[in-house]
Motif scaffolding. Structure first.
Motif, short mmCIF file in Angstrom:
data_model
loop_
_atom_site.label_atom_id
_atom_site.label_comp_id
_atom_site.label_asym_id
_atom_site.label_seq_id
_atom_site.Cartn_x
_atom_site.Cartn_y
_atom_site.Cartn_z
N UNK A 38 -14.31 -65.63 -6.09
CA UNK A 38 -14.01 -65.85 -7.50
C UNK A 38 -12.79 -66.75 -7.61
N UNK A 39 -12.80 -67.63 -8.60
CA UNK A 39 -11.72 -68.61 -8.76
C UNK A 39 -11.29 -68.70 -10.21
N UNK A 40 -9.97 -68.70 -10.42
CA UNK A 40 -9.41 -69.04 -11.72
C UNK A 40 -8.73 -70.39 -11.55
N UNK A 41 -9.21 -71.39 -12.27
CA UNK A 41 -8.67 -72.75 -12.18
C UNK A 41 -7.74 -73.01 -13.34
N UNK A 42 -6.49 -73.35 -13.02
CA UNK A 42 -5.51 -73.71 -14.05
C UNK A 42 -5.46 -75.23 -14.13
N UNK A 43 -5.53 -75.75 -15.34
CA UNK A 43 -5.52 -77.20 -15.52
C UNK A 43 -4.93 -77.53 -16.89
N UNK A 44 -4.06 -78.54 -16.92
CA UNK A 44 -3.43 -78.94 -18.17
C UNK A 44 -4.39 -79.73 -19.06
N UNK A 45 -5.25 -80.53 -18.44
CA UNK A 45 -6.20 -81.38 -19.17
C UNK A 45 -7.50 -80.62 -19.41
N UNK A 46 -7.75 -80.28 -20.66
CA UNK A 46 -8.94 -79.50 -20.99
C UNK A 46 -10.23 -80.22 -20.57
N UNK A 51 -16.33 -78.85 -16.13
CA UNK A 51 -17.27 -78.47 -15.08
C UNK A 51 -17.47 -76.96 -14.96
N UNK A 52 -16.51 -76.19 -15.47
CA UNK A 52 -16.59 -74.73 -15.34
C UNK A 52 -17.71 -74.16 -16.20
N UNK A 53 -17.89 -74.71 -17.41
CA UNK A 53 -18.93 -74.21 -18.33
C UNK A 53 -20.31 -74.41 -17.72
N UNK A 60 -17.84 -65.74 -11.94
CA UNK A 60 -16.90 -65.82 -10.82
C UNK A 60 -15.91 -66.98 -10.97
N UNK A 61 -16.14 -67.85 -11.95
CA UNK A 61 -15.20 -68.96 -12.15
C UNK A 61 -14.70 -68.92 -13.59
N UNK A 62 -13.39 -68.99 -13.73
CA UNK A 62 -12.74 -68.91 -15.04
C UNK A 62 -11.76 -70.07 -15.17
N UNK A 63 -11.76 -70.70 -16.33
CA UNK A 63 -10.84 -71.81 -16.60
C UNK A 63 -9.68 -71.33 -17.45
N UNK A 64 -8.49 -71.77 -17.08
CA UNK A 64 -7.29 -71.50 -17.88
C UNK A 64 -6.62 -72.84 -18.17
N UNK A 74 0.69 -68.75 -15.53
CA UNK A 74 0.37 -68.31 -14.17
C UNK A 74 0.06 -66.81 -14.14
N UNK A 75 0.83 -66.03 -14.86
CA UNK A 75 0.59 -64.58 -14.89
C UNK A 75 -0.76 -64.25 -15.54
N UNK A 76 -1.10 -65.00 -16.58
CA UNK A 76 -2.40 -64.80 -17.23
C UNK A 76 -3.53 -65.08 -16.24
N UNK A 77 -3.39 -66.15 -15.48
CA UNK A 77 -4.41 -66.50 -14.48
C UNK A 77 -4.52 -65.41 -13.42
N UNK A 78 -3.37 -64.89 -12.98
CA UNK A 78 -3.38 -63.84 -11.96
C UNK A 78 -4.11 -62.59 -12.46
N UNK A 79 -3.88 -62.22 -13.71
CA UNK A 79 -4.54 -61.04 -14.28
C UNK A 79 -6.04 -61.25 -14.40
N UNK A 80 -6.43 -62.44 -14.83
CA UNK A 80 -7.86 -62.74 -14.94
C UNK A 80 -8.54 -62.67 -13.57
N UNK A 81 -7.87 -63.23 -12.56
CA UNK A 81 -8.44 -63.23 -11.21
C UNK A 81 -8.57 -61.80 -10.68
N UNK A 82 -7.50 -61.02 -10.83
CA UNK A 82 -7.49 -59.65 -10.31
C UNK A 82 -8.51 -58.77 -11.00
#
Length: 267
Positions: A38-46, A51-53, A60-64, A74-82
């Motif tokens: 599972x991957x949470x991808x953080x990206x500034x450019x929406x 590609x995530x949609x 298993x893949x979530x975009x932040x 970063x903490x939001x991404x960590x919670x989503x991943x966990x």
């Protein structure tokens, strides 16, 4: 033909990849997803997260969307991943590319550029370490550096300085948190065939492209630029249990560029 064994991760785990929208970051994310992780991808450019949609990996893949240097992002991404699977890996890939020079730019501008690149790695390391400690199971961090940390290219002072700092961060964090089972490593990249590299070539005519291609072949002993998939393989190795006794290392993934010295008898 030499057989290369592909390292895979056993059991579903989750990972956070910063700058996961394109280039190296996306390649790492796709590689992990292909392994069933599972991957949470953080990206500034929406736009880079489109590609995530509808991705075959589904939930298993979530975009932040956000700035990886901000702790709340970063903490939001960590919670989503966990929430999907145990968070055991963090890849600090987000970077800003902008040249500046001591003789043409003011010190504040240069410091801002350096900080912009270092901040995301520091934030990612801090959030990952705290999460691993709270979970009590250890984990891995991989920071993305560059050959420029050791051999800068003219005009890229802020970037080279930031990457040198990130390599120092890698070693120090490995020493500080190794006793808790937290491994921190880095990959130092040469020139990689990313969207940014393709855009660089797209603005040139055929003769200029040929000249750049020759130059890249000369700079890299393997005679070419690297592929994002090759970087992803190296990163996944460092995230995996196969690298369980590797920490504080900076692994060159540069086709030999960092060890290439000009031969005075050439030409």
């Amino acid at each position: 033909m030499t057989h290369v064994t592909r390292v895979t991760l056993r059991g579903m785990r989750s990972f956070v990849v910063t700058g996961g929208g394109r280039g190296v970051g996306r390649a790492v994310a796709e590689r992990l997803l292909a392994d069933g992780q599972a991957v949470v991808a953080i990206e500034l450019d929406a736009r880079a997260l489109a590609w995530v949609a509808g991705h075959p990996a589904g939930s298993r893949v979530v975009a932040v969307r956000g700035d990886a240097a901000l702790e709340d992002v970063a903490e939001h991404a960590a919670k989503l991943a966990a929430a999907i699977a145990p968070l055991t890996g963090w890849v600090n890939n987000a970077a800003l590319f902008r040249d500046a020079s001591l003789d043409t730019d003011d010190a504040a501008t240069i410091l801002d550029l350096i900080t912009s690149n270092v901040a995301a790695a520091v934030t990612g390391c801090a959030v990952a370490v705290k999460h691993y400690l709270a979970a009590g199971r250890g984990g891995a961090i991989v920071n993305v550096s560059s050959h420029q940390a050791q051999r800068p290219v003219r005009g890229a002072l802020p970037y080279a300085t930031a990457k040198a700092a990130i390599e120092g961060l890698t070693r120090a964090a490995a020493v500080d948190h190794g006793p808790a089972g937290i491994r921190v490593n880095a990959v130092a990249l040469g020139s990689i065939d990313t969207e940014r590299y393709a855009a660089f070539l797209a603005g040139r005519d055929a003769q200029e492209v040929a000249a750049v291609t020759r130059q890249m072949a000369e700079l890299h002993p393997l005679g070419r630029v690297g592929l994002t998939a090759e970087v992803a393989d190296a990163v996944v190795y460092l995230l995996s249990d196969a690298a369980s006794f590797v920490t504080g290392a900076v692994l060159p993934v540069d086709g030999g560029r960092a060890v290439r010295g000009p031969d005075p008898e050439e030409g």
